[in-house]
Design an enzyme around this catalytic site. Structure first.
Site, PDB file in Angstrom:
ATOM      1  N   HIS A 469       9.742 -39.728 -16.541  1.00  0.00           N
ATOM      2  CA  HIS A 469      10.700 -39.306 -15.519  1.00  0.00           C
ATOM      3  C   HIS A 469      10.074 -38.240 -14.612  1.00  0.00           C
ATOM      4  O   HIS A 469      10.056 -38.383 -13.387  1.00  0.00           O
ATOM      5  CB  HIS A 469      11.970 -38.760 -16.194  1.00  0.00           C
ATOM      6  CG  HIS A 469      13.007 -38.274 -15.230  1.00  0.00           C
ATOM      7  ND1 HIS A 469      14.132 -39.008 -14.915  1.00  0.00           N
ATOM      8  CD2 HIS A 469      13.094 -37.142 -14.499  1.00  0.00           C
ATOM      9  CE1 HIS A 469      14.849 -38.342 -14.029  1.00  0.00           C
ATOM     10  NE2 HIS A 469      14.256 -37.195 -13.762  1.00  0.00           N
ATOM     11  N   GLU A 470       9.542 -37.203 -15.222  1.00  0.00           N
ATOM     12  CA  GLU A 470       8.981 -36.111 -14.421  1.00  0.00           C
ATOM     13  C   GLU A 470       7.750 -36.579 -13.654  1.00  0.00           C
ATOM     14  O   GLU A 470       7.507 -36.144 -12.526  1.00  0.00           O
ATOM     15  CB  GLU A 470       8.648 -34.901 -15.298  1.00  0.00           C
ATOM     16  CG  GLU A 470       9.853 -34.285 -16.019  1.00  0.00           C
ATOM     17  CD  GLU A 470      11.037 -34.005 -15.097  1.00  0.00           C
ATOM     18  OE1 GLU A 470      10.837 -33.771 -13.889  1.00  0.00           O
ATOM     19  OE2 GLU A 470      12.184 -34.045 -15.595  1.00  0.00           O
ATOM     20  N   HIS A 473       8.828 -38.091 -10.408  1.00  0.00           N
ATOM     21  CA  HIS A 473       8.993 -37.072  -9.353  1.00  0.00           C
ATOM     22  C   HIS A 473       7.614 -36.649  -8.839  1.00  0.00           C
ATOM     23  O   HIS A 473       7.414 -36.435  -7.651  1.00  0.00           O
ATOM     24  CB  HIS A 473       9.695 -35.831  -9.904  1.00  0.00           C
ATOM     25  CG  HIS A 473      11.167 -36.008 -10.130  1.00  0.00           C
ATOM     26  ND1 HIS A 473      12.026 -36.450  -9.156  1.00  0.00           N
ATOM     27  CD2 HIS A 473      11.940 -35.779 -11.225  1.00  0.00           C
ATOM     28  CE1 HIS A 473      13.262 -36.486  -9.648  1.00  0.00           C
ATOM     29  NE2 HIS A 473      13.239 -36.086 -10.894  1.00  0.00           N
ATOM     30  N   HIS A 476       6.043 -39.008  -6.394  1.00  0.00           N
ATOM     31  CA  HIS A 476       6.765 -38.924  -5.121  1.00  0.00           C
ATOM     32  C   HIS A 476       6.206 -37.759  -4.295  1.00  0.00           C
ATOM     33  O   HIS A 476       5.995 -37.860  -3.094  1.00  0.00           O
ATOM     34  CB  HIS A 476       8.250 -38.711  -5.405  1.00  0.00           C
ATOM     35  CG  HIS A 476       9.176 -39.129  -4.301  1.00  0.00           C
ATOM     36  ND1 HIS A 476      10.518 -38.847  -4.324  1.00  0.00           N
ATOM     37  CD2 HIS A 476       8.971 -39.808  -3.144  1.00  0.00           C
ATOM     38  CE1 HIS A 476      11.092 -39.337  -3.239  1.00  0.00           C
ATOM     39  NE2 HIS A 476      10.175 -39.923  -2.501  1.00  0.00           N
TER      40      HIS A 476
HETATM   41 ZN    ZN Z   1      14.878 -35.879 -12.246  1.00  0.00          ZN
END
Ligand code: ZN
Length: 681
Positions: A469-470, A473, A476
């Site tokens: 998940h991290e 980010h 991105h």
């Molecule tokens: Zn998040």
């Protein structure tokens, strides 16, 4: 005097940064920012990107790059001195934010640029930066006449007071209630960890036995595990009536009037700024374009989840009947029997899974996933100045072997480090000359168990999902090709869209094809067995429709209340909530339930008319992933499309356009329903 925060470094000089450097550096950087703004406005009469946006960006970048390591160290290597230094700067930064947002000259300069011929010649990203600035000026009330500006200021001040009163009441109500138990026969079913925590709480209160409070870590185990239905009821009644006119402290910390005034003032504020409702104002900075779009979205998901929610509830009733002969379930029985049913169907413990996820396998596996998807190569760089020995630094190269960005990886929990996991910016991408760009750098922070002795760190599957998940980010932020700082990477991405890449990347943690190389038993080398994965998937979707409906109930309540507010009727909080529940809830809330009086996200936080964002982002990520399901989870062309249409574009375009460019159509809810195991009908 040498202040490492004021020297030019490509990366922060973590080992040299001391608390005494912080405030002088921040003061100087803010001064420089303000001076730059005044100078730019004084020197020019015709404003251009080059003479207005670029110099202010550059000054802001200096401030951003020196504040970032301070704020980061405050989170990961905290000390009293650093905390004081950090805190002493918060008012300065907030004052600078107000200075910019309320600067009439700056607003006029942006307005001129936005209306100029030059604007038409700018890039898409540059235009977006200016559009966003104009939008934010509008939302800050700067375009209002003097009388309205004054009223705007009064409302904003009052709203912030009301929000903090709401939170204080909730906190006081939470702390005002305790249950002291002296006979441990009343606590059968509770796990040892919960009993130990309750004994500690009692001791801290100079009591023998066990003490339970309404704080979640104390409250939740009672609801899930305690066999004593009376105790569950007592705790439940106290919890769902906090800060209201009901329950054991009825009227004492009552938030009712605060909530009514909050709604009234939010509505007035929205109208002052030219919006129909506060919901419409909320959408001005979000991906969703109008009220109908959000309402249709929520109603559609709720309608399609309801039948399965009802089925899940009846299964639970059936189970409870067999267990205890109960003919009906009260609100305080639901989590208890749900947990029992879940245990019976899918007993699977973290400890069974940990051996399959040793740290090196997982981290290398993650890098392999993004290599297969996006052609990235990730290489460790030695000798970088870091804040702790455990921290590693990596460079990210693209398929053409060009350096795209870098990141620090700080995996393990330790003293003086804030809990949780997060990605944060160290350096952002931006043009620094006609031909050169500054490359982005990220912090990836987790709090996993460190290795013990010769055994490698072994992660739970949840932790693996968190890391992915991290990292979503992170890519991105790091892979953006946008050079205009305000919309590069995650900057300027609306918050109902910002979780798209992160939740998207989580999907690979559930794919057998990926688990084949993310997992490997640290002793036997075996990948995670399919049977265990199947069980994990089933457990993940246990009561998923009931959970979906609960989240949708919160979202619909929040959004409808703000969209339909009518000052002539006053607040309709309970009525709106009842109506939503009548329509979609499969579990009936008791009449005394005052959940809304403790709904801090929307009354005491920033989620007003925005709670739907959680589900919205889930739909985006599930639907984006479904294209990989159709075309192959490691299809290079699909990966390339995601890279170029979503990750590289940052906040430079409307997320709905970026999504459509990748998916070939608008988002659909089907994939989320399917991934949640909900059979839509
Ligand atoms: Zn998040």
């Amino acid at each position: 005097m040498s202040n490492p925060l004021l020297q030019k470094h490509a990366l922060p000089a973590f080992s040299q940064i001391k608390p005494e450097h912080v405030k002088p550096a921040v003061e100087q950087a803010i001064n420089d920012c303000k001076k730059t703004i005044e100078q730019v406005l004084k020197d020019n009469t015709v404003y251009t990107w080059k003479n207005l946006v670029a110099p202010i960006d550059e000054a802001d970048d200096v401030l951003g790059k020196l504040w970032s390591p301070v704020s980061h160290m405050n989170s990961v290597v905290n000390s009293d001195e650093l905390r004081d230094a950090h805190e002493s700067c918060l008012p300065l930064l907030s004052e600078y934010g107000t200075f910019v947002g309320q600067h009439e000259g700056l607003y006029q300069a942006y307005k001129q640029l936005a209306e100029s011929d030059e604007y038409q010649t700018l890039t898409v990203a540059q235009k977006k930066v200016i559009d966003n600035a104009m939008r934010d000026f509008k939302l800050s009330g700067i375009a209002l006449n003097d009388q309205d500006k004054k009223r705007y200021g009064e409302i904003v001040t009052r709203l912030s007071e009301l929000g903090s009163k709401f939170n204080n009441n909730l906190l006081d109500a939470t702390q005002a209630f305790k249950v002291h138990i002296e006979d441990n026969n009343q606590l059968s079913g509770l796990p040892d960890s919960a009993l130990a925590a309750a004994a500690e709480l009692a001791k801290a209160d100079d009591k023998a036995g066990w003490l339970f409070t309404l704080d979640f870590p104390s409250y939740l185990p009672i609801m899930m595990y305690c066999d004593n239905a009376e105790l569950r009821e007592q705790m439940y009644r106290a919890f769902v009536t906090r800060a209201s006119d009901q329950g054991p402290n009825a009227g004492e910390f009552d938030n009712s009037e605060i909530m009514a005034e909050l709604l009234q003032l939010r509505h007035e504020l929205a109208q002052l700024l030219g919006f129909e409702s506060f919901a419409e104002k909320s959408l001005a900075t979000k991906m969703a374009s109008n009220i109908d779009e959000v309402m249709d979205f929520l109603n559609d998901l709720a309608t399609k989840s309801k039948a399965q929610g009802a089925k899940e509830l009846s299964e639970l009733l059936e189970f409870a009947k067999q267990e205890s002969g109960a003919e009906q379930l009260n609100a305080w029985d639901l989590p208890y029997y749900s947990e029992k049913l879940k245990q019976q169907r899918y007993t699977i413990s973290d400890e069974e899974l940990r051996p399959y996820f040793p740290k090196d396998k997982v981290v290398d596996g993650l890098f392999d996933v993004v290599h297969r998807l996006f052609g990235l190569t990730i290489k460790e760089r030695e000798g970088v100045d870091v804040w702790h020995d455990d921290v590693k630094f990596y460079d990210v190269y693209d398929a053409n072997q060009s350096l795209r960005g870098s990141f620090y990886l700080d995996l393990y929990a330790r003293a003086k480090k804030r809990g949780g996991a997060w990605m944060d910016e160290c350096v952002g991408r931006r043009a620094i000359s006609e031909t050169a760009v500054q490359l982005p750098v990220a912090y990836l922070t987790c709090n996993f168990n460190a290795p013990v002795g010769d055994t490698p760190a072994l992660f739970t599957h949840d932790e693996v999902v968190t890391l992915f998940h991290e990292f979503g980010h992170g890519i991105h932020h790091m892979l953006t090709q946008i050079d205009a700082a305000g919309v590069a990477g995650i900057s300027g991405v609306p918050w109902d869209a910002v979780e798209l890449p992160s939740q998207f990347l989580e999907n690979w943690c559930w794919q057998p094809e990926a688990l084949a190389f993310i997992s490997s038993h640290y002793e036997t080398g075996e990948p995670l067995p399919q049977a265990l994965l199947d069980k994990m998937l089933a457990a993940k979707n246990f009561q998923s429709a009931m959970q979906m409906l609960r989240q949708l109930e919160f979202s619909l309540f929040d959004f409808t209340m703000h969209a339909e507010y009518d000052p002539t009727k006053g607040d309709q909080i309970q009525q709106v909530l009842n109506k939503v529940r009548d329509q979609y809830s499969v579990v009936k809330a008791p009449d005394f339930n005052r959940f809304q009086h403790g709904f801090g996200h929307i009354f005491g936080g920033g989620y007003a008319a925005g709670y739907y964002s959680y589900k919205w982002a889930e739909v985006l990520s599930a639907d984006a992933f479904s294209r990989f399901e159709e075309e192959g989870v490691f299809n290079k062309a699909t990966g390339h499309d995601f890279l170029t249409n979503i990750l590289e574009k940052g906040g430079s375009q409307e997320p709905s356009d970026l999504f459509a460019a990748f998916r070939g159509r608008a988002p659909q809810i089907d994939a989320l329903l399917r991934h949640s195991g909900i059979a839509a009908r």
